[in-house]
Design an enzyme around this catalytic site. Structure first.
Site, PDB file in Angstrom:
ATOM      1  N   LYS A 136       0.856  -1.196   0.000  1.00  0.00           N
ATOM      2  CA  LYS A 136       0.000   0.000   0.000  1.00  0.00           C
ATOM      3  C   LYS A 136       0.888   1.240   0.000  1.00  0.00           C
ATOM      4  O   LYS A 136       1.785   1.367   0.844  1.00  0.00           O
ATOM      5  CB  LYS A 136      -0.847  -0.045   1.276  1.00  0.00           C
ATOM      6  CG  LYS A 136      -2.201   0.588   1.173  1.00  0.00           C
ATOM      7  CD  LYS A 136      -2.930   0.312   2.495  1.00  0.00           C
ATOM      8  CE  LYS A 136      -4.289   0.904   2.547  1.00  0.00           C
ATOM      9  NZ  LYS A 136      -4.834   0.831   3.905  1.00  0.00           N
TER      10      LYS A 136
HETATM   11  C1  E4P Z   1      -8.100   2.035   3.877  1.00  0.00           C
HETATM   12  O1  E4P Z   1      -7.466   1.086   3.445  1.00  0.00           O
HETATM   13  C2  E4P Z   1      -7.894   2.653   5.200  1.00  0.00           C
HETATM   14  O2  E4P Z   1      -7.292   1.703   6.053  1.00  0.00           O
HETATM   15  C3  E4P Z   1      -9.151   3.063   5.906  1.00  0.00           C
HETATM   16  O3  E4P Z   1     -10.317   2.729   5.206  1.00  0.00           O
HETATM   17  C4  E4P Z   1      -9.111   4.406   6.550  1.00  0.00           C
HETATM   18  O4  E4P Z   1     -10.349   4.702   7.116  1.00  0.00           O
HETATM   19  P1  E4P Z   1     -10.579   5.818   8.232  1.00  0.00           P
HETATM   20  O5  E4P Z   1     -10.898   7.100   7.543  1.00  0.00           O
HETATM   21  O6  E4P Z   1     -11.762   5.315   9.018  1.00  0.00           O
HETATM   22  O7  E4P Z   1      -9.330   5.899   9.054  1.00  0.00           O
END
Ligand code: E4P
Length: 214
Positions: A83
């Protein structure tokens, strides 16, 4: 639609996997830090539970360092997806890693133009954040609808992961709009299994069954 769990909590992943509906997992540095455990160990445990994509996020900001981190992560397990953040360096790293046969999930995506660039860089997965966009007064699901059309227009193979999911409505709309994947926090996934009329129905069926036995 594929369902990923957005967590680094192994117990939650085991539970969701036991329901037979889990296709993958996304983690991020905040989620991993929340668990207070070793990163590699956590990712490896998750990969043993779920036979699907498991995202592990780089912390470097320069392309060459992201590529180096990505090479290390991807050697841990065949399920690991690297990622990277949606920045110019992130796009550059995506192009290089995908060229090496390493699958990338570009994260922190907040616009359809960013989705287009991620697709052009050859990202296997693109993660637009709907909840954080809603928080900023914009319409997160509109970005998903437009991104789905964009990818179809040009037959891009990138898959949209609807991220920053905050509600049952987000999860439902992701599927209705034709997103490939939604990554969902455990609490919301659990809510998706439930309906008050299901519980009421079970109570009534069991009561009728007991009455008939008398
Ligand atoms: C995506 O891969 C992220 O881990 C995640 O969806 C972030 O979400 P949040 O805005 O609730 O932190």
């Amino acid at each position: 639609m594929k369902i990923f769990l957005d967590t680094a909590n192994v117990a939650e992943i085991k539970t969701a996997a036991s329901w037979g509906i889990l296709d993958g997992v996304t983690t991020n540095p905040s989620l991993v830090a929340r668990e207070g455990r070793d990163f590699k160990q956590t990712v490896l445990e998750i990969c043993e539970i779920v036979d699907g994509p498991v995202s592990a996020e780089v912390i470097s900001l320069e392309a060459d360092k992201m590529v180096a981190e990505g090479n290390v992560f991807s050697a841990w397990h065949k399920n690991v997806i690297v990622k990277v953040p949606c920045t110019p360096d992130g796009l550059k790293a995506t192009k290089i890693l995908e060229g090496q046969g390493i699958k990338v999930n570009v994260t922190l995506v907040f616009s359809v133009n960013q989705v287009l660039l991620c697709a052009k860089a050859g990202a296997s997965f693109i993660s637009p954040f709907v909840g954080r966009l809603d928080d900023a007064g914009e319409d997160g699901m509109k970005m998903i609808a437009e991104s789905v059309v964009l990818l179809k227009n040009y037959n891009y193979e990138s898959q949209i992961i609807v991220a920053s999911v905050r509600s049952l409505e987000h999860a439902k709309q992701a599927a209705i709009l034709g997103a490939h994947i939604a990554t969902i926090p455990f609490k919301i996934l659990e809510q998706m299994t439930k309906h008050p009329l299901t519980d009421a129905g079970i109570t009534k069926f069991l009561a009728d069954w007991e009455k008939a036995k008398k």
